[in-house]
Design a protein around this motif. Sequence first.
Motif, mmCIF file in Angstrom:
data_model
loop_
_atom_site.group_PDB
_atom_site.id
_atom_site.type_symbol
_atom_site.label_atom_id
_atom_site.label_comp_id
_atom_site.label_asym_id
_atom_site.label_seq_id
_atom_site.Cartn_x
_atom_site.Cartn_y
_atom_site.Cartn_z
ATOM 1 N N TRP A 3 -36.665 -49.101 28.542
ATOM 2 C CA TRP A 3 -37.562 -48.379 29.455
ATOM 3 C C TRP A 3 -38.852 -48.006 28.743
ATOM 4 C CZ3 TRP A 3 -39.177 -43.124 30.196
ATOM 5 C CH2 TRP A 3 -39.667 -42.834 31.474
ATOM 6 N N PHE A 4 -38.745 -47.509 27.508
ATOM 7 C CA PHE A 4 -39.937 -47.168 26.740
ATOM 8 C C PHE A 4 -40.777 -48.397 26.440
ATOM 9 C CE2 PHE A 4 -37.795 -43.154 24.995
ATOM 10 C CZ PHE A 4 -38.574 -42.322 25.768
ATOM 11 N N LEU A 5 -40.151 -49.433 25.890
ATOM 12 C CA LEU A 5 -40.893 -50.604 25.423
ATOM 13 C C LEU A 5 -41.581 -51.340 26.570
ATOM 14 C CD1 LEU A 5 -38.331 -51.935 22.786
ATOM 15 C CD2 LEU A 5 -40.507 -50.791 22.347
ATOM 16 N N ALA A 6 -40.979 -51.313 27.760
ATOM 17 C CA ALA A 6 -41.608 -51.969 28.913
ATOM 18 C C ALA A 6 -42.914 -51.286 29.298
ATOM 19 C CB ALA A 6 -40.646 -51.978 30.095
ATOM 20 N N GLY A 7 -43.038 -49.994 29.007
ATOM 21 C CA GLY A 7 -44.266 -49.271 29.340
ATOM 22 C C GLY A 7 -45.259 -49.209 28.209
ATOM 23 N N MET A 8 -44.957 -49.901 27.084
ATOM 24 C CA MET A 8 -45.846 -49.879 25.918
ATOM 25 C C MET A 8 -46.072 -51.302 25.437
ATOM 26 S SD MET A 8 -43.872 -46.791 23.956
ATOM 27 C CE MET A 8 -43.435 -45.284 24.848
ATOM 28 N N PRO A 9 -46.789 -52.106 26.188
ATOM 29 C CA PRO A 9 -46.889 -53.536 25.861
ATOM 30 C C PRO A 9 -47.657 -53.835 24.582
ATOM 31 C CG PRO A 9 -48.386 -52.963 27.657
ATOM 32 C CD PRO A 9 -47.526 -51.756 27.418
ATOM 33 N N ALA A 10 -48.480 -52.901 24.098
ATOM 34 C CA ALA A 10 -49.306 -53.170 22.909
ATOM 35 C C ALA A 10 -48.968 -52.250 21.741
ATOM 36 C CB ALA A 10 -50.791 -53.030 23.264
ATOM 37 N N VAL A 11 -47.794 -51.636 21.749
ATOM 38 C CA VAL A 11 -47.449 -50.680 20.695
ATOM 39 C C VAL A 11 -47.339 -51.393 19.344
ATOM 40 C CG1 VAL A 11 -44.941 -50.883 20.984
ATOM 41 C CG2 VAL A 11 -45.937 -48.740 20.129
ATOM 42 N N GLU A 12 -47.849 -50.744 18.291
ATOM 43 C CA GLU A 12 -47.839 -51.323 16.953
ATOM 44 C C GLU A 12 -46.931 -50.553 15.997
ATOM 45 O OE1 GLU A 12 -51.850 -51.526 15.627
ATOM 46 O OE2 GLU A 12 -52.466 -52.977 17.165
ATOM 47 N N SER A 13 -46.752 -49.264 16.239
ATOM 48 C CA SER A 13 -45.884 -48.447 15.406
ATOM 49 C C SER A 13 -44.877 -47.732 16.296
ATOM 50 C CB SER A 13 -46.720 -47.417 14.611
ATOM 51 O OG SER A 13 -45.884 -46.570 13.851
ATOM 52 N N PHE A 14 -43.578 -47.971 16.036
ATOM 53 C CA PHE A 14 -42.524 -47.439 16.897
ATOM 54 C C PHE A 14 -41.481 -46.771 16.018
ATOM 55 C CE2 PHE A 14 -38.790 -47.450 19.577
ATOM 56 C CZ PHE A 14 -39.299 -47.221 20.860
ATOM 57 N N SER A 15 -41.281 -45.455 16.201
ATOM 58 C CA SER A 15 -40.299 -44.694 15.431
ATOM 59 C C SER A 15 -39.326 -44.019 16.394
ATOM 60 C CB SER A 15 -41.007 -43.647 14.558
ATOM 61 O OG SER A 15 -40.075 -42.864 13.850
ATOM 62 N N PHE A 16 -38.029 -44.235 16.175
ATOM 63 C CA PHE A 16 -37.020 -43.752 17.119
ATOM 64 C C PHE A 16 -35.830 -43.211 16.341
ATOM 65 C CE2 PHE A 16 -33.804 -44.304 20.530
ATOM 66 C CZ PHE A 16 -34.495 -43.672 21.559
ATOM 67 N N THR A 17 -35.460 -41.965 16.617
ATOM 68 C CA THR A 17 -34.361 -41.309 15.905
ATOM 69 C C THR A 17 -33.344 -40.769 16.902
ATOM 70 O OG1 THR A 17 -35.830 -40.649 14.090
ATOM 71 C CG2 THR A 17 -33.756 -39.461 14.301
ATOM 72 N N HIS A 18 -32.074 -41.111 16.692
ATOM 73 C CA HIS A 18 -31.023 -40.547 17.532
ATOM 74 C C HIS A 18 -30.705 -39.125 17.090
ATOM 75 C CE1 HIS A 18 -26.800 -39.587 18.516
ATOM 76 N NE2 HIS A 18 -27.070 -40.199 19.662
ATOM 77 N N GLY A 19 -30.650 -38.899 15.771
ATOM 78 C CA GLY A 19 -30.327 -37.581 15.247
ATOM 79 C C GLY A 19 -28.827 -37.388 15.079
ATOM 80 N N GLU A 20 -28.454 -36.360 14.344
ATOM 81 C CA GLU A 20 -27.059 -36.014 14.136
ATOM 82 C C GLU A 20 -26.861 -34.522 14.362
ATOM 83 O OE1 GLU A 20 -25.064 -38.014 10.713
ATOM 84 O OE2 GLU A 20 -27.095 -38.681 10.259
ATOM 85 N N SER A 21 -25.734 -34.171 14.923
ATOM 86 C CA SER A 21 -25.404 -32.763 15.179
ATOM 87 C C SER A 21 -24.417 -32.261 14.131
ATOM 88 C CB SER A 21 -24.789 -32.601 16.573
ATOM 89 O OG SER A 21 -25.687 -33.025 17.569
ATOM 90 N N PHE A 22 -24.483 -30.988 13.867
ATOM 91 C CA PHE A 22 -23.589 -30.379 12.883
ATOM 92 C C PHE A 22 -22.766 -29.283 13.540
ATOM 93 C CE2 PHE A 22 -27.206 -32.109 10.633
ATOM 94 C CZ PHE A 22 -26.592 -32.845 9.637
ATOM 95 N N MET A 23 -21.566 -29.086 13.016
ATOM 96 C CA MET A 23 -20.649 -28.061 13.532
ATOM 97 C C MET A 23 -20.398 -27.005 12.466
ATOM 98 S SD MET A 23 -17.753 -30.243 15.589
ATOM 99 C CE MET A 23 -17.375 -31.374 14.251
ATOM 100 N N SER A 24 -19.918 -25.866 12.902
ATOM 101 C CA SER A 24 -19.487 -24.844 11.958
ATOM 102 C C SER A 24 -18.203 -25.312 11.278
ATOM 103 C CB SER A 24 -19.255 -23.520 12.677
ATOM 104 O OG SER A 24 -18.163 -23.637 13.587
ATOM 105 N N LYS A 25 -17.868 -24.693 10.157
ATOM 106 C CA LYS A 25 -16.639 -25.070 9.447
ATOM 107 C C LYS A 25 -15.410 -24.809 10.302
ATOM 108 C CE LYS A 25 -18.489 -24.433 4.802
ATOM 109 N NZ LYS A 25 -18.347 -23.730 3.499
#
Length: 510
Positions: A410-432
């Motif tokens: 969905w993102f890439l279809a709306g950015m036909p001329a993008v030159e720099s693409f950074s994408f992070t899913h991330g990680e979640s942390f829990m208490s002990k």
Amino acid sequence: MDDRKPAAATTKRKKSATKKRKASSSTGRTADLSAVLPWIPRAQLEALITSSVNDQSAITTEQVINAMPDHEKWRIDPSDGKKKKSYTPVKSGPERVNTGAFDAVDSTTMLNILMFLNCKEKYTCVMSVCKGWREFKATMPSLFLDLSWTDRGRALKADKLLVLMDWVPNLAQVTALRISTQDKCNPATCKQIVKKLVAAKKKAKAPMITKLVLHGPKIYGSLIPELTKNEVGKNLTSLTFHDVKATQQTKLGGAIGDFFKSLPLLEELYMPQSLASELGNIHPKVLSPLKAARAGASTLLRVLDLGDRSSLFNKIGLEDLSTLGTSAPELEVLRLGSVQRPNARRTASLLLGDLSDLLMGDPAERILSSPMKSLPRLKEFSVGRLVDSYAYGGAPRYATTEDVNRLLNWFLAGMPAVESFSFTHGESFMSKKDEKKYSYPSLPGIAPYYGGEDLMWPHTLKHLSLESFSLEANTFTENTELPSLKTMTLKRCGGNVDTIISGLRRTHPM
């Protein structure tokens, strides 16, 4: 009968006082000479001592001073031969004479060197280095036109900025300003800065500044109307909010929207995503006022930076991004801190027992079924994370590979001329405590094709950065063409990274 001898006692006191004065004078003289010694080369000192021993004579003050290098003799007061006091003001002198290697540097080159410094460093160089450099204040008027430094060193507090504005040689010609506050700063000082700047501009009939940085926790709602009232934003092309928060204390809510309505030429907006979310959705609180400043026409925004990962719950919704191309068609840089992933609200509804989203359908799902409004000029795009950084009272909820692929397409279809693409899913942390009850889910992957839909990377892509994914070995070797790729960064992307890089080197020599 009084047998005391007052005359004799007086004479003894005078002799004692005379001895003390002599001792004090001798001690002071020795102290003066000891302060001079560090500036005399060791060879000169050894020659003086050797000569004194051979001649069996004391070293005189004149000999000590004459042993100093010529470029250090200015430290001695010629009237009494003593070291000058530290608070003796440095007066102006000939431009770069006897200042060392800088004597050979012409003024144009010197100006270019100094322009790499922030405003505070420039002031220190001009006022504290040498007498010749004090002339820069008058001979280089463009040196202090930018008072908005943001990158290096600690920011100048608001009260110090007021003092600097009195010293700046031509305040009316200043083009950029940074108002920086701390916890103990008086918010009224910020208003005084604006009033002083506006008064100088109006008196000289000079144009308003083109760049403004508002920084710190004491940027209050009372300052923003002052900016609006004095039309500070009519020529503004760059606006930055740094560590500014919309709270009950700051009362920034409606004031910022009114200020945006006075920014018809704004091209760069740097704003913490947490602040944008606290104000409300991007369109009604940010983009709509900017369009109103241009009588309803689309904005001139080239840079929209909301790249703030610190916000835990304030995520940008896909509905804000779906029509961004209509409000900001000139956008070249888009940085987002946290984006709401598909099915996030649906998952929350199942857990919380909320049937409204289940009956109406997840808004993200409806938005992904339609194409994103194109951003034809976009060159740089980044997403800081898709998931919360911390999971409360349960296991973390990660996106699936299908969710990631749909969102990327969905993102890439709306950015036909993008030159720099950074994408992070991330990680979640829990208490002990929660770690003993729950386990961490697996990170999603990025498949070259999923569910009958190929992942189409644009051929213009030069720099690709992915973080916190579980990538398969064939992620970029099947149905993938990256003819312009120059750099690829993979962080925490599983054990197949070396295989992926080796495969890319064979199919896409860089």
